[in-house]
Design a protein around this motif. Structure first.
Motif, short mmCIF file in Angstrom:
data_model
loop_
_atom_site.label_atom_id
_atom_site.label_comp_id
_atom_site.label_asym_id
_atom_site.label_seq_id
_atom_site.Cartn_x
_atom_site.Cartn_y
_atom_site.Cartn_z
N PRO A 37 0.81 -1.22 0.00
CA PRO A 37 0.00 0.00 0.00
C PRO A 37 0.84 1.27 0.00
O PRO A 37 1.91 1.32 0.60
N SER A 38 0.32 2.31 -0.67
CA SER A 38 0.84 3.67 -0.51
C SER A 38 0.18 4.28 0.71
O SER A 38 -0.68 3.66 1.32
N ALA A 39 0.53 5.51 0.99
CA ALA A 39 -0.19 6.26 2.03
C ALA A 39 -1.50 6.77 1.44
O ALA A 39 -1.59 6.94 0.22
N PRO A 40 -2.53 7.02 2.27
CA PRO A 40 -3.76 7.58 1.71
C PRO A 40 -3.48 8.87 0.93
O PRO A 40 -2.78 9.76 1.41
N GLN A 48 -5.55 16.98 0.69
CA GLN A 48 -4.11 16.87 0.90
C GLN A 48 -3.72 15.39 0.97
O GLN A 48 -4.44 14.59 1.56
N LYS A 49 -2.54 15.10 0.42
CA LYS A 49 -2.00 13.74 0.58
C LYS A 49 -1.41 13.63 1.97
O LYS A 49 -0.75 14.56 2.45
N ILE A 50 -1.58 12.47 2.59
CA ILE A 50 -0.99 12.26 3.92
C ILE A 50 0.52 12.50 3.88
O ILE A 50 1.09 13.13 4.78
N THR A 51 1.19 12.03 2.82
CA THR A 51 2.64 12.22 2.74
C THR A 51 3.01 13.70 2.79
O THR A 51 3.96 14.09 3.48
N ASP A 52 2.25 14.52 2.07
CA ASP A 52 2.56 15.96 2.06
C ASP A 52 2.35 16.56 3.45
O ASP A 52 3.13 17.42 3.89
N GLY A 115 3.40 7.65 6.54
CA GLY A 115 2.14 7.57 5.78
C GLY A 115 1.86 6.15 5.35
O GLY A 115 0.76 5.61 5.54
N GLU A 116 2.85 5.50 4.79
CA GLU A 116 2.72 4.11 4.36
C GLU A 116 2.70 3.20 5.59
O GLU A 116 1.89 2.27 5.68
N PHE A 117 3.62 3.49 6.53
CA PHE A 117 3.75 2.63 7.72
C PHE A 117 2.43 2.51 8.47
O PHE A 117 2.02 1.42 8.86
N GLY A 169 4.71 0.49 1.16
CA GLY A 169 5.65 0.95 0.14
C GLY A 169 6.51 2.10 0.61
O GLY A 169 6.42 2.55 1.75
N PHE A 170 7.41 2.54 -0.28
CA PHE A 170 8.10 3.83 -0.18
C PHE A 170 9.37 3.86 0.67
O PHE A 170 10.17 4.76 0.54
N PHE A 171 9.58 2.90 1.59
CA PHE A 171 10.76 3.05 2.45
C PHE A 171 11.37 1.73 2.88
O PHE A 171 10.81 0.65 2.70
N SER A 183 12.51 7.96 -3.81
CA SER A 183 12.03 9.28 -4.21
C SER A 183 10.49 9.28 -4.23
O SER A 183 9.86 8.22 -4.11
N ARG A 184 9.89 10.45 -4.41
CA ARG A 184 8.44 10.57 -4.37
C ARG A 184 7.78 9.58 -5.35
O ARG A 184 8.29 9.36 -6.44
N GLY A 185 6.67 9.04 -4.95
CA GLY A 185 6.01 8.03 -5.79
C GLY A 185 6.67 6.67 -5.67
O GLY A 185 6.37 5.75 -6.42
N GLY A 186 7.55 6.53 -4.67
CA GLY A 186 8.40 5.35 -4.59
C GLY A 186 7.73 4.05 -4.16
O GLY A 186 8.39 3.01 -4.14
N SER A 187 6.44 4.07 -3.84
CA SER A 187 5.79 2.79 -3.53
C SER A 187 5.78 1.88 -4.76
O SER A 187 5.76 0.65 -4.63
N ASP A 188 5.79 2.49 -5.93
CA ASP A 188 5.92 1.70 -7.17
C ASP A 188 7.19 0.86 -7.13
O ASP A 188 7.22 -0.27 -7.63
N ILE A 189 8.24 1.45 -6.58
CA ILE A 189 9.53 0.75 -6.54
C ILE A 189 9.43 -0.42 -5.56
O ILE A 189 9.84 -1.54 -5.88
N1 ASP Z 1 3.39 8.31 -0.49
C1 ASP Z 1 4.57 8.55 -1.28
C2 ASP Z 1 4.41 9.80 -2.11
O1 ASP Z 1 3.38 10.46 -2.04
C3 ASP Z 1 4.97 7.36 -2.10
C4 ASP Z 1 3.91 6.84 -3.04
O2 ASP Z 1 2.74 7.16 -2.92
O3 ASP Z 1 4.27 6.07 -3.92
O4 ASP Z 1 5.30 10.14 -2.83
#
Ligand code: ASP
Length: 438
Positions: A37-40, A48-52, A115-117, A169-171, A183-189
């Protein structure tokens, strides 16, 4: 039975309604064993994104500004999700610890990773899956570089011992235990890393679009979706400006030969786009795969009689670019002509000096610059065996009244690049799309 690894993006987990959709998707197929999962994310455009929000908490903490109010927005989101899903998991201790750690000076990576955790235990509880903390299975070295071998070794062993699991994801963590994010969007990784470690039959990437589009929707209204694309084609399109997945996310699955399936959580019956290995011949293509393009290139055009006989001409020309730290994109050449296509930003403040040095180094008969070129790549793995593709392409452009200023058939033979005037860019993309797709 093959294993499917499913990564769900932020919009797919933005609230309880979205999470339920993800739950249905996972439960519809017992092969969907490992969930990343990513963060909400945002529930609507203004949200707002939780990560932000977490980055904001960290920034406030660093400046000694109270961040309780911002953190409350985060806590409320998770608590609301838990309540609406009717789960028993108590988020309070997790939330309190995250807040206290950020207040005590934890790093921005640590803050963002929460956020992910924090989403992990919720999704794990909902599905009845094991929760795996990425800090114990995804590793970075002491310089912060992702540690491929150690991760593969530890993670594959861990996954082999559980029936199913949720791995946020992400970390991951550095050798001293410190949290490090991609890097941002890293849950894909993370999703790709998990897919490789699980030796999955497919890496499903669930998002809010039904796959990759054949061209840019800002130019063509509602373009069709690409059914299947190879990794190489994807790279060609991404390089020319198509926004696709993280390059780093593609790598782990690409080397393992695992296909990626991009799917839409909101319309799970859509097949989405399959990204497959370059030598997978089961996906023959009888047309083009996609069209992508970029504006704002400059072309330096050089003419010199008997250039073809002059040994070292190309080197001397490129040396000038190297001396000025300018990278170039293409260099189509004729018998007595050469042109170099360069992104305009590369030449900012340097053009006059570069031209002067080319004059000096190469002694051309003529040198000119065209400063408003757009490049359009028409990509298709079927191109090398289908007769007439380029004929159709140029006829379509001609009929649309587009003046083609440059042609470059990539050496990969799956890509024809045309250079057109910036003002013709959109018209040219339309013409190619209408010829091959509509
Ligand atoms: N939550 C992180 C971000 O917003 C990672 C992700 O969503 O993939 O960048």
């Amino acid at each position: 039975m093959g294993i499917k690894v499913c990564k769900f993006g932020g919009s797919s987990l933005a609230d309880a309604v979205q999470i339920k959709k993800a739950q249905e998707i996972i439960q519809a197929d017992p092969q969907r064993k490992f969930i990343v999962p990513s963060a909400p994310g945002k529930r609507n455009k203004e949200d707002q994104k939780i990560t932000d929000l977490l980055y904001l908490c960290h920034a406030h903490a660093q400046q000694g500004i109270a961040f309780d109010e911002v953190f409350k927005l985060i806590a409320d989101r998770y608590n609301q999700i838990v309540e609406e899903l009717g789960l028993g998991v108590d988020m309070t201790p997790h939330l309190n610890k995250a807040q206290a750690d950020i207040a005590a000076g934890a790093s921005s990576d640590y803050a963002a990773s929460r956020g992910e955790f924090l989403n992990g235990p919720i999704i794990a509880d909902l599905l009845g899956f094991t929760f795996i903390d990425p800090a114990h299975v995804i590793f970075f070295d002491s310089h912060g570089k992702f540690d491929v071998e150690k991760t593969q070794q530890v993670l594959s062993k861990k996954l082999a011992r559980v029936d199913n699991a949720v791995i946020p994801g992400f970390f991951g963590a550095m050798p001293n235990g410190e949290i490090k994010t991609f890097s941002r969007g890293g849950s894909d990784i993370t999703g790709a890393i998990v897919a490789r470690a699980a030796n999955a039959s497919v890496y499903e990437n669930w998002t809010d679009v039904s796959g990759l589009l054949k061209t840019d929707p800002r130019i063509v209204d509602n373009p069709k979706t690409i059914d299947t694309i190879t990794y190489k084609e994807l790279r060609e399109l991404a390089y020319m400006g198509a926004s696709v997945m993280h390059e780093e996310a593609i790598f782990p699955v690409r080397i393992a030969g695992i296909p990626i399936n991009i799917r839409n959580t909101n319309t799970p019956n859509d097949a989405g786009t399959m990204i497959v290995s370059d030598d997978d011949t089961s996906f023959e293509s009888d047309s083009i795969t996609g069209i992508a393009g970029r504006k704002d290139f400059s072309v330096i055009y050089i003419e010199k009689a008997l250039m073809n006989l002059e040994i070292g001409f190309g080197r001397r020309l490129l040396e000038v670019l190297e001396d000025h730290q300018v990278s170039y994109e293409h260099m189509p050449s004729g018998i007595d002509t050469a042109s170099v296509v360069i992104a305009r930003t590369q030449l900012e403040g340097k053009l006059d000096e570069v031209l002067k040095d080319i004059e000096h180094n190469c002694k051309p008969d003529r040198i000119s610059v065209f400063e408003d070129m757009a490049l359009i790549a028409t990509v298709g793995r079927g191109m090398n065996h289908i007769i007439g593709i380029s004929g159709r392409l140029f006829t379509a452009l001609g009929q649309a009244g587009v003046n083609v200023r440059m042609i470059d058939q990539g050496s990969s033979e799956m890509n024809i690049i045309v250079g057109v005037e910036g003002s013709d860019f959109e018209k040219a993309v339309h013409a190619i799309y209408n010829e091959f797709v509509e």
